[in-house]
Motif scaffolding. Structure first.
Motif, short mmCIF file in Angstrom:
data_model
loop_
_atom_site.label_atom_id
_atom_site.label_comp_id
_atom_site.label_asym_id
_atom_site.label_seq_id
_atom_site.Cartn_x
_atom_site.Cartn_y
_atom_site.Cartn_z
N TRP A 34 -8.19 -1.67 3.57
CA TRP A 34 -6.83 -1.60 4.08
C TRP A 34 -6.32 -0.18 3.90
O TRP A 34 -6.43 0.41 2.81
N TYR A 35 -5.76 0.35 5.01
CA TYR A 35 -5.17 1.67 5.00
C TYR A 35 -3.71 1.58 5.44
O TYR A 35 -3.33 0.71 6.21
N ARG A 36 -2.97 2.55 5.00
CA ARG A 36 -1.59 2.71 5.45
C ARG A 36 -1.50 4.03 6.20
O ARG A 36 -2.05 5.05 5.75
N GLN A 37 -0.80 4.01 7.34
CA GLN A 37 -0.64 5.23 8.13
C GLN A 37 0.85 5.47 8.36
O GLN A 37 1.55 4.61 8.91
N ASP A 38 1.32 6.62 7.93
CA ASP A 38 2.71 7.02 8.14
C ASP A 38 2.74 8.22 9.08
O ASP A 38 1.79 9.03 9.08
N PRO A 39 3.81 8.39 9.84
CA PRO A 39 3.89 9.52 10.78
C PRO A 39 3.64 10.85 10.09
O PRO A 39 4.23 11.13 9.04
N GLY A 40 2.76 11.65 10.68
CA GLY A 40 2.50 12.98 10.13
C GLY A 40 1.61 13.00 8.91
O GLY A 40 1.34 14.06 8.36
N GLN A 41 1.16 11.83 8.47
CA GLN A 41 0.29 11.76 7.30
C GLN A 41 -1.06 11.17 7.70
O GLN A 41 -1.18 10.46 8.67
N GLY A 42 -2.03 11.47 6.92
CA GLY A 42 -3.35 10.89 7.15
C GLY A 42 -3.38 9.44 6.70
O GLY A 42 -2.40 8.89 6.19
N LEU A 43 -4.52 8.82 6.88
CA LEU A 43 -4.72 7.46 6.42
C LEU A 43 -4.85 7.45 4.89
O LEU A 43 -5.58 8.25 4.33
#
Lengths: 118, 111
Positions: A34-43
């Motif tokens: 499970w990964y989280r992705q936020d705008p402008g950030q990597g996984l």
């Protein structure tokens, strides 16, 4: 077709509620992530599992929990303890095997679940 | 120092151009290298996968790995507007272990 299915695609949650994101794969892969992705950030890695009934914390596990009761399923619960849960969540899987062997080492992703906390 | 470095762009090219996307890394143990294409609000799609060093070609896409320089590249020939997306590089040391990602390069191909 073989692949990874995430549900729901979109989810809204009130503060203080726990929510569970589903991830199912029919690729016969041992490892799931499970990964989280936020705008402008990597996984960023939340949790991963290489075998049924075993899993390891990733870099940002606080406020999340997982289970791996079946090889094909790896649900993620976002608890009320997660301070900033609004994000795009991605489930992925990969095969385990000999280095350089066919179809090993590749990581496949689901279509993602977008969680918004109101 | 981050494990994987990738220029975030944005990169804008005319249709038909050759696009070069790159990542550098610091861990010499990495031996599995991947490139993904991600459209807005979608999951990353695996484009290219390379084990160890060398080149790999698939249609308009070519992936190169230079382990001596710790540098990987993705080339897109005859770029199309449908190639407009964010491209992520990823790598790992062993199967089933953790993967390390670049932050992604945003590409726009102008018709």
């Amino acid at each position: 077709d073989g692949g990874i299915t995430q549900s729901p695609k979109y989810l809204f949650r009130k503060e203080g509620q726990n929510v569970t994101l589903s991830c199912e794969q029919n690729l016969n892969h041992d490892a799931m992530y499970w990964y989280r992705q936020d705008p402008g950030q990597g996984l960023r890695l939340i949790y991963y599992s290489q075998i049924v009934n075993d899993f390891q914390k990733g870099d940002i596990a606080e406020g999340y929990s997982v289970s791996r009761e079946k090889k094909e399923s790896f649900p993620l619960t976002v608890t009320s303890a997660q301070k900033n849960p609004t994000a795009f969540y991605l489930c992925a899987s990969s095969a385990l095997g000999l280095a350089g062997g066919a179809n090993t080492g590749e990581l496949f992703f689901g279509e993602g679940s977008r969680l918004t906390v109101l | 120092q981050k494990e994987v470095e990738q220029d975030p762009g944005p990169l804008s090219v005319p249709e038909g151009a050759i696009v070069s996307l790159n990542c550098t890394y610091s861990n010499s143990a990495f031996q599995y290298f991947m490139w993904y294409r991600q459209y807005s609000r979608k999951g990353p799609e695996l484009l290219m996968y390379t084990y160890s060093s060398g080149n790999k070609e698939d249609g308009r896409f070519t992936a190169q790995v230079d382990k001596s320089s710790k540098y990987i590249s993705l080339f897109i020939r005859d770029s199309q507007p449908s190639d407009s997306a964010t491209y992520l590089c990823a790598m790992s040391a062993n199967t089933g272990n953790q993967f390390y990602f670049g932050t992604g390069t945003s590409l726009t191909v102008i018709p």
